[in-house]
Design a protein around this motif. Sequence first.
Motif, PDB file in Angstrom:
ATOM      1  N   GLU A  76       0.787  -1.234   0.000  1.00  7.77           N
ATOM      2  CA  GLU A  76       0.000   0.000   0.000  1.00  7.77           C
ATOM      3  C   GLU A  76       0.813   1.276   0.000  1.00  7.77           C
ATOM      4  OE1 GLU A  76       0.407  -2.102   2.446  1.00  7.77           O
ATOM      5  OE2 GLU A  76       0.944  -1.012   4.240  1.00  7.77           O
ATOM      6  N   SER A  77       2.097   1.197   0.421  1.00  7.75           N
ATOM      7  CA  SER A  77       2.847   2.443   0.627  1.00  7.75           C
ATOM      8  C   SER A  77       4.336   2.267   0.332  1.00  7.75           C
ATOM      9  CB  SER A  77       2.694   2.880   2.088  1.00  7.75           C
ATOM     10  OG  SER A  77       3.312   1.928   2.929  1.00  7.75           O
ATOM     11  N   TRP A  79       6.581   2.966   2.439  1.00  8.36           N
ATOM     12  CA  TRP A  79       7.077   2.344   3.685  1.00  8.36           C
ATOM     13  C   TRP A  79       7.057   0.835   3.521  1.00  8.36           C
ATOM     14  CZ3 TRP A  79       6.218  -1.191   7.381  1.00  8.36           C
ATOM     15  CH2 TRP A  79       6.779  -1.012   8.640  1.00  8.36           C
ATOM     16  N   ARG A  80       5.930   0.323   3.021  1.00  7.55           N
ATOM     17  CA  ARG A  80       5.759  -1.123   2.901  1.00  7.55           C
ATOM     18  C   ARG A  80       6.747  -1.700   1.893  1.00  7.55           C
ATOM     19  NH1 ARG A  80       4.156  -3.660   6.756  1.00  7.55           N
ATOM     20  NH2 ARG A  80       2.598  -2.028   7.069  1.00  7.55           N
ATOM     21  N   ASP A 154       6.375  -5.060  13.048  1.00 11.08           N
ATOM     22  CA  ASP A 154       5.837  -3.800  12.541  1.00 11.08           C
ATOM     23  C   ASP A 154       4.697  -3.270  13.417  1.00 11.08           C
ATOM     24  OD1 ASP A 154       4.451  -1.801  11.112  1.00 11.08           O
ATOM     25  OD2 ASP A 154       3.820  -3.145   9.508  1.00 11.08           O
ATOM     26  N   ARG A 155       3.545  -3.926  13.396  1.00 15.64           N
ATOM     27  CA  ARG A 155       2.362  -3.452  14.126  1.00 15.64           C
ATOM     28  C   ARG A 155       2.110  -4.288  15.382  1.00 15.64           C
ATOM     29  NH1 ARG A 155      -1.667  -2.593   8.881  1.00 15.64           N
ATOM     30  NH2 ARG A 155      -0.445  -0.913   7.928  1.00 15.64           N
ATOM     31  N   ALA A 205      -1.167   0.827  13.598  1.00 17.41           N
ATOM     32  CA  ALA A 205      -0.429   2.039  13.198  1.00 17.41           C
ATOM     33  C   ALA A 205      -1.376   3.232  13.084  1.00 17.41           C
ATOM     34  CB  ALA A 205       0.294   1.811  11.869  1.00 17.41           C
ATOM     35  N   ARG A 209      -1.582   6.253  16.154  1.00 16.77           N
ATOM     36  CA  ARG A 209      -1.354   7.650  15.730  1.00 16.77           C
ATOM     37  C   ARG A 209      -2.571   8.514  16.053  1.00 16.77           C
ATOM     38  NH1 ARG A 209       1.753   5.719  10.155  1.00 16.77           N
ATOM     39  NH2 ARG A 209       3.557   4.951  11.309  1.00 16.77           N
ATOM     40  N   PHE A 233      -4.015   4.245   4.019  1.00 15.47           N
ATOM     41  CA  PHE A 233      -2.552   4.287   3.867  1.00 15.47           C
ATOM     42  C   PHE A 233      -2.101   4.360   2.404  1.00 15.47           C
ATOM     43  CE2 PHE A 233      -1.838   2.216   8.269  1.00 15.47           C
ATOM     44  CZ  PHE A 233      -1.361   3.388   8.833  1.00 15.47           C
ATOM     45  N   GLN A 259      -1.794  10.219   7.938  1.00 14.74           N
ATOM     46  CA  GLN A 259      -1.106   9.214   8.753  1.00 14.74           C
ATOM     47  C   GLN A 259      -0.049   8.395   8.014  1.00 14.74           C
ATOM     48  OE1 GLN A 259      -4.059   7.117  11.135  1.00 14.74           O
ATOM     49  NE2 GLN A 259      -4.169   8.810  12.595  1.00 14.74           N
ATOM     50  N   ASN A 260       0.216   8.712   6.752  1.00 17.32           N
ATOM     51  CA  ASN A 260       1.476   8.252   6.140  1.00 17.32           C
ATOM     52  C   ASN A 260       1.809   9.152   4.938  1.00 17.32           C
ATOM     53  OD1 ASN A 260       0.044   7.236   3.918  1.00 17.32           O
ATOM     54  ND2 ASN A 260       0.944   5.192   4.019  1.00 17.32           N
ATOM     55  N   ASP A 290       5.885   8.675   8.578  1.00 21.92           N
ATOM     56  CA  ASP A 290       6.744   7.672   7.922  1.00 21.92           C
ATOM     57  C   ASP A 290       8.150   8.234   7.693  1.00 21.92           C
ATOM     58  OD1 ASP A 290       4.860   5.685   7.906  1.00 21.92           O
ATOM     59  OD2 ASP A 290       4.663   5.555   5.718  1.00 21.92           O
ATOM     60  N   CYS A 310       8.849   6.727  10.972  1.00 22.62           N
ATOM     61  CA  CYS A 310       8.508   5.366  11.368  1.00 22.62           C
ATOM     62  C   CYS A 310       9.439   4.497  10.531  1.00 22.62           C
ATOM     63  CB  CYS A 310       7.042   5.073  11.046  1.00 22.62           C
ATOM     64  SG  CYS A 310       6.567   3.409  11.481  1.00 22.62           S
TER      65      CYS A 310
HETATM   66  O1  GYE Z   1       3.118   3.899   8.421  1.00 20.82           O
HETATM   67  C1  GYE Z   1       2.295   2.872   6.478  1.00 20.82           C
HETATM   68  C2  GYE Z   1       2.137   1.451   6.130  1.00 20.82           C
HETATM   69  O2  GYE Z   1       2.475  -0.322   9.745  1.00 20.82           O
HETATM   70  C3  GYE Z   1       3.892   1.396  10.409  1.00 20.82           C
HETATM   71  O3  GYE Z   1       1.889   0.807   7.365  1.00 20.82           O
HETATM   72  C4  GYE Z   1       3.252   0.706   9.271  1.00 20.82           C
HETATM   73  C5  GYE Z   1       2.406   1.585   8.400  1.00 20.82           C
HETATM   74  C6  GYE Z   1       3.116   2.726   7.709  1.00 20.82           C
HETATM   75  O4  GYE Z   1       1.306   1.196   5.156  1.00 20.82           O
HETATM   76  O5  GYE Z   1       2.888   3.631   5.481  1.00 20.82           O
END
Ligand code: GYE
Length: 365
Positions: A76-77, A79-80, A154-155, A205, A209, A233, A259-260, A290, A310
């Motif tokens: 999704e991101s 970060w991922r 992670d979470r 996450a 937040r 996200f 939030q990201n 992030d 993060c």
């Molecule tokens: O912030 C987001 C990702 O779990 C910390 O998951 C992670 C979050 C992160 O999709 O970008």
Amino acid sequence: MYEFRKSFCFFFLLDSVNYYHSRKGWRTKKKNRRIFQMNKKVLGMLACTAVAASMAVGVSAEGDLITIGYAQVGHESDWRTANTKNYEDVFSEENGYELSLIDCDNDNAKQLEAVRNFITQGMDYIVIAPIQSAGWDTVLQEAQDAGIPVIIADREIEADASMYDAWVGTAPYDEGVTAGNWLAEQLDGAEAKILQIEGSVGASAAIGRTDGFAEVMAEHSEWELLDSQSGDFTQDGGQAVMESFIKTYEGQFNVVVCQNDNEAYGAMDAMDAAGITYGVGGDVILISYDATHDGLQYTLDGKINLDVECNPIQAETVKGVIEQMEAGEDFEATTLITDEAFCAPGIESEFATTMTEEILAGRAY
Ligand code: GYE
């Protein structure tokens, strides 16, 4: 110094430490679980394929590649993506591992199925980055019954710490508090009309937040949260939520919290299209989480005012825990990956580091 404060998993994590410190060592526990597996086999309670898989586990633990099943959230991101690459780099064959990483596409049912498949395949270790924090008890019990150690990464999850073996991750509640403290410092008593784009519903996450930021918000009667909706996200999600916020609240808000980073990029596109200015000198203060490379580039450029870090680089830490387990040593039942926060040039803060070219150059993800 890290504090969990109101984080919902505090007691579970604390329990986890106690649980393991009351035991002699990992090897004994692992061995006992394997004997249990053998009994199950003799009794014919497992299918033939599962028996073969379990036996293969026994062999691999004695010297061959260690098998790791990683039930990854999705893609999704940024970060991922960085987190996935980090696992692939660290759990390489060269390092003695065979990694089976399943992209669960942010689908909770798919993730439960992935973990169950890891159990059937007789993985040596299962690592879970939980999409949702709730609903893990049954599958964790199944992993425990099969004698497979589970590391939550992670979470956080809402399960008793006795249901899994170790946890490695970040502190979203503290990240939310940092964002709130920074905003309070910058506004210095001025009014805030806030719009928040949350992460995926049910993800720790996002919950952390939201709660951490709300904690600071509660101390400021001059702040008002106009709306808070999930952007899942993703960049598309962030853009869609921001577009709908603009329709309803145009001209009424001066703070947007995403939030990201990917949600922030989507929100920026939506604000650009509507002619709303944000960042340093803009009409809207933009806060993100992030602190990935692109997020920090926007922070350096003054488009994002604050980016709360993060860290997705967690695989080496998970590997360290697995190595301790393999060696039969005491292992870290909980490891927190620490974070900081970064603000745009021209902003001085007690709660964040002011961005520079050097910081950006040092950011690999
Ligand atoms: O912030 C987001 C990702 O779990 C910390 O998951 C992670 C979050 C992160 O999709 O970008």
